[in-house]
Scaffold this motif. Structure first.
Motif, short mmCIF file in Angstrom:
data_model
loop_
_atom_site.label_atom_id
_atom_site.label_comp_id
_atom_site.label_asym_id
_atom_site.label_seq_id
_atom_site.Cartn_x
_atom_site.Cartn_y
_atom_site.Cartn_z
N GLY A 57 -0.20 9.94 -6.18
CA GLY A 57 -0.85 8.80 -6.78
C GLY A 57 -1.05 7.68 -5.78
O GLY A 57 -0.29 7.53 -4.83
N ILE A 58 -2.08 6.90 -6.02
CA ILE A 58 -2.37 5.72 -5.21
C ILE A 58 -2.55 4.58 -6.20
O ILE A 58 -3.47 4.58 -7.02
N ALA A 59 -1.62 3.63 -6.16
CA ALA A 59 -1.59 2.54 -7.14
C ALA A 59 -1.83 1.21 -6.45
O ALA A 59 -1.20 0.90 -5.44
N TYR A 60 -2.76 0.43 -7.01
CA TYR A 60 -3.05 -0.88 -6.44
C TYR A 60 -3.74 -1.77 -7.47
O TYR A 60 -4.34 -1.29 -8.42
N PRO A 82 -7.97 -4.06 -2.50
CA PRO A 82 -7.55 -5.02 -1.48
C PRO A 82 -7.70 -4.43 -0.07
O PRO A 82 -7.74 -3.21 0.11
N LEU A 83 -7.77 -5.29 0.93
CA LEU A 83 -7.94 -4.86 2.32
C LEU A 83 -6.83 -3.89 2.75
O LEU A 83 -7.09 -2.92 3.46
N VAL A 84 -5.61 -4.12 2.31
CA VAL A 84 -4.49 -3.23 2.64
C VAL A 84 -4.80 -1.81 2.18
O VAL A 84 -4.55 -0.84 2.89
N GLY A 103 0.82 -6.87 -5.38
CA GLY A 103 0.89 -8.27 -4.95
C GLY A 103 1.90 -9.06 -5.76
O GLY A 103 2.82 -9.68 -5.23
N THR A 104 1.78 -9.02 -7.08
CA THR A 104 2.64 -9.83 -7.95
C THR A 104 3.77 -9.04 -8.59
O THR A 104 4.64 -9.61 -9.22
N GLY A 105 3.72 -7.72 -8.47
CA GLY A 105 4.74 -6.88 -9.07
C GLY A 105 4.25 -6.10 -10.28
O GLY A 105 4.92 -5.18 -10.75
#
Length: 107
Positions: free
Chosen positions: A51-54, A62-64, A11-13
């Protein structure tokens, strides 16, 4: 299978920055993929590592990320991991991510 893939939602980087550092550490052959660009189609993570990064939003994914994981699967040969960023207490966010992956048969 020396390739590494890292699916990223940021979202913010901050998460993107962390993912870029992971990619540097893994070396050449690391592909960063915008998770939002994969929505609406089946995604098969293939590579030595996937990898899955969030970021953590309201103590969870998040919904995404939820929508992405609904159609995500991974090669059995791949080592799959989560990378979460949080500005505070992530509480059960990592467990939630593991459970979302387990629904799709990903360990």
């Amino acid at each position: 299978m020396d390739m590494h893939r890292l699916y990223v939602y940021s979202g913010t980087g901050n998460t993107l920055h962390g993912a870029e550092r992971i990619a540097e550490a893994l070396g050449g052959g690391t592909e960063l993929i915008n998770m939002a660009g994969c929505l609406g189609k089946a995604t098969v993570g293939e590579g030595e590592t996937v990898g899955i990064a969030y970021p953590v939003h309201a103590f969870g994914a998040p919904l995404v990320v939820h929508r992405f994981l609904e159609t995500f699967s991974a090669s059995r040969e791949s080592w799959v991991y989560l990378f979460l960023t949080s500005g505070g207490m992530p509480f059960g966010a990592a467990v939630q991510g593991v459970r979302l992956l387990a629904k799709r048969g990903v360990r």
